[in-house]
Structures are given as C-alpha cells and as structure tokens.
Design a protein around this motif. Structure first.
Motif, PDB file in Angstrom:
ATOM      1  N   UNK A   1       0.662  -1.246   0.093  1.00  0.00           N
ATOM      2  CA  UNK A   1       0.103  -0.268  -0.287  1.00  0.00           C
ATOM      3  C   UNK A   1       0.702   1.433   0.565  1.00  0.00           C
ATOM      4  N   UNK A   2       0.424   1.834  -1.081  1.00  0.00           N
ATOM      5  CA  UNK A   2       1.208   3.861  -0.391  1.00  0.00           C
ATOM      6  C   UNK A   2      -0.232   4.034  -0.047  1.00  0.00           C
ATOM      7  N   UNK A   3       0.908   5.154   1.951  1.00  0.00           N
ATOM      8  CA  UNK A   3      -0.057   6.527   1.940  1.00  0.00           C
ATOM      9  C   UNK A   3      -0.115   7.678   1.042  1.00  0.00           C
ATOM     10  N   UNK A   4      -1.022   8.243   1.580  1.00  0.00           N
ATOM     11  CA  UNK A   4      -0.683   9.450   1.912  1.00  0.00           C
ATOM     12  C   UNK A   4       0.053  10.255   3.266  1.00  0.00           C
ATOM     13  N   UNK A   5       0.080   9.873   4.374  1.00  0.00           N
ATOM     14  CA  UNK A   5       0.427  10.033   5.444  1.00  0.00           C
ATOM     15  C   UNK A   5       1.570   9.582   5.968  1.00  0.00           C
ATOM     16  N   UNK A   6       2.545  10.670   7.608  1.00  0.00           N
ATOM     17  CA  UNK A   6       3.510   9.594   7.778  1.00  0.00           C
ATOM     18  C   UNK A   6       3.897   8.533   8.468  1.00  0.00           C
ATOM     19  N   UNK A   7       4.768   7.474   8.171  1.00  0.00           N
ATOM     20  CA  UNK A   7       4.963   6.709   8.679  1.00  0.00           C
ATOM     21  C   UNK A   7       4.471   6.208  10.391  1.00  0.00           C
TER      22      UNK A   7
END
Length: 119
Positions: free
Chosen positions: A63-69
């Motif tokens: 998954x690729x997310x738009x938030x911090x790790x």
C-alpha cells in the motif's frame, strides 16, 4: 531536483501464522478488505493491492499512503488480519522525483465477493 515522499506499507505473512479454519480466514480477508477500503475512502491510502507470484511467498500486499510512517503503522496495526496474526506490517518512506507517480481515486473492493465480481 524535488522529490515526493510517500509512505509504503508491506503486508507480510509471518512464519508462525496462527492456524485458522478456512471460514475464519475468509472472514478475516473480508474484514481486511473493508478496513483497506475505508482507508482509501478517507483519502489516506493512495493505492493498494496484493502481490501475485512473488519470489518471497511471505510478501502478501503493498500500500502507498499519503500520511507519515508512524500514522500508517498505527492504522495498519488496527487491520483485522494484522490483529489476528495473519499479517505483519513493514512500514517505510518512499521517495520519487516530484510528479513521477500519480494516483487516481478509484473504488476498492470491500470483500472477496466484490473483488471477484470484477465491477
């Protein structure tokens, strides 16, 4: 050069995965898909899906997310399949040249039945 930074989540099958009956595994998979679809609807997941024929059979999804790790790690630790020990989470940052990767908003399946329907 400027870079875009995304958070990547790898979903990995642990070596010591708990044995469950097939109906329980099926329910967990549907709950996992519903969890993932909810994250997409919230705009947190940009893209996600399973791996097919990986060299390492323990690698299950990406998954690729738009938030911090740290935020991604917390969200995925609440995934029903992760809580049940069927998957573990590996989280990292991913940098690509700015504008190199674009993500379109598309619906995600909320169950295996919906995924199999192909619509």
């Amino acid at each position: 050069m400027r870079f875009d930074q995304h958070t990547v989540v790898l979903l990995v099958r642990p070596a010591d995965v708990p044995e469950l009956p097939q109906d329980a595994i099926d329910r967990l998979q549907d709950a996992h898909l519903a969890h993932q679809a909810g994250l997409v609807q919230q705009g947190l997941v940009l893209a996600a899906g399973p791996f097919l024929h990986p060299d390492d059979e323990q690698l299950r999804g990406f998954a690729v997310l738009s938030i911090a790790p740290d935020e991604a790690r917390e969200l995925y630790h609440n995934d029903p399949a992760v809580r049940a020990g069927q998957l573990v989470v590996r989280v990292m940052s991913w940098m690509v040249p700015e504008g190199n990767v674009r993500f379109e908003s598309v619906p995600m399946p909320r169950s295996m039945l919906e995924a199999a329907a192909g619509d």
